[in-house]
Design an enzyme around this catalytic site. Structure first.
Site: not given
Length: 320
Positions: A158, A183
């Site tokens: 990502s 994350y």
């Protein structure tokens, strides 16, 4: 030979769909593993691959929900797999290897994002454990089926890898947990994993890539409170997306991972980070809107992460 981290001019772009990048591609007789291939981007990826003729195995934490979601889709089989539980990963791999089949495509698509502090296994931070260590274990355990097929392995990262590099002194966030930083570390780990896997596998015909699929509204956002999504300007009080042009559709979001696993334009290449159906450029300092950070493509950090992951999981297909 190391693939340059620069665009190649694929002819596709931000709004290309999975079906478009697969136009004219025949995947008959090829087998793909798509983790989480029954929801969001994974579902669109599975649909596109089967439409092109591939058989797709979908390992799922919720197999009944997966079968319902994939109902009526030919060329798909569902099995049970919880990436946060290494016993489950080993069990799935053993069942698959017992079938005697080889694997042509692997898409490590499943993941969790910005969840509250959660511990799995021996106290591992859930995002690092699920998004990285679970997939690390899966690919290494499936290696006897991956190597003969000369597979491509795609690690879905990502743009959030810009948020944080590896927190080497505390990878499991025992101190000062921050859900977005955690994350970011997990997504950096996804990129580093592909860098080192490609180095190890290239001479054996296995190439690896990582990628940013784009911003897409999918069930991945399930841990983010509505109020936080409103604060970020994603949605309004009614849940309507405020800037639909700033998000991709699931069909568009699946395109880069489908392109990564099938495109002949990437033949002989590997170990690079992709976005918008092309190789990404190195990121410019201060700009988190595109490109890949150098901490995510550093081969020394990639080797260090591989060694740490092998130590934590007890799995390494390349151990001497």
């Amino acid at each position: 030979m190391t693939t340059a981290q620069h665009k190649i001019g694929s002819g596709f772009g931000t709004r290309s769909t999975a079906d478009e990048v697969l136009a004219g591609v025949d995947l008959s007789g090829r087998l793909a593993i798509v983790t989480g291939g029954y929801s969001g981007l994974g579902l669109e990826t599975t649909r596109a691959l089967t439409k092109a003729g591939a058989r797709v195995v979908v390992p799922a934490r919720r197999p009944d929900a997966a079968r319902e979601s994939l109902g009526g889709l030919a060329g798909v089989e569902v099995d049970e797999l919880d990436l946060g539980d290494l016993e489950s990963v080993h069990a799935f791999a053993e069942r698959f290897l017992a079938s005697g089949r080889t694997i042509d495509l692997v898409i490590d698509n499943a993941g969790i994002m910005a969840c509250p502090e959660t511990r799995v296994g021996p106290g591992w931070e859930a995002q690092f454990a699920t998004n990285h260590l679970g997939h690390f274990t899966l690919v290494n355990r499936l290696w006897p089926a991956i190597e003969p097929g000369g597979a491509r392995v795609v690690s879905v990262s990502s743009r959030a890898h810009h948020f944080a590099g590896m927190r080497w002194d505390d990878v499991h966030w025992q101190h000062g947990y921050d859900k977005w930083q955690a994350y970011g570390q997990a997504k950096t780990a996804n990129v580093l994993f592909a860098v080192h896997l490609d180095k190890l596998g290239a001479d054996r015909g296995v190439r690896a890539f990582s990628l940013h699929p784009g911003g897409i509204m999918t069930p991945l956002q399930r841990h983010i409170p509505k109020e936080e999504m409103m604060e970020r300007g994603w949605i309004d009080e009614q849940g309507t997306v405020l800037n639909p042009e700033g998000f991709k559709t699931p069909e568009q979001g699946a395109a880069t991972q489908v392109w990564a696993t099938t495109s002949p334009q990437l033949n002989g290449m590997g170990g690079v980070y992709l976005e918008d159906c092309d190789i990404a450029e190195p990121a410019v300092d201060g700009d988190q809107s595109s490109g890949v950070r150098d901490w995510a493509t550093d081969p020394e950090q990639a080797a260090r992460l591989w060694e740490l992951s092998a130590e934590l999981t007890g799995v390494n297909a390349f151990a001497a």
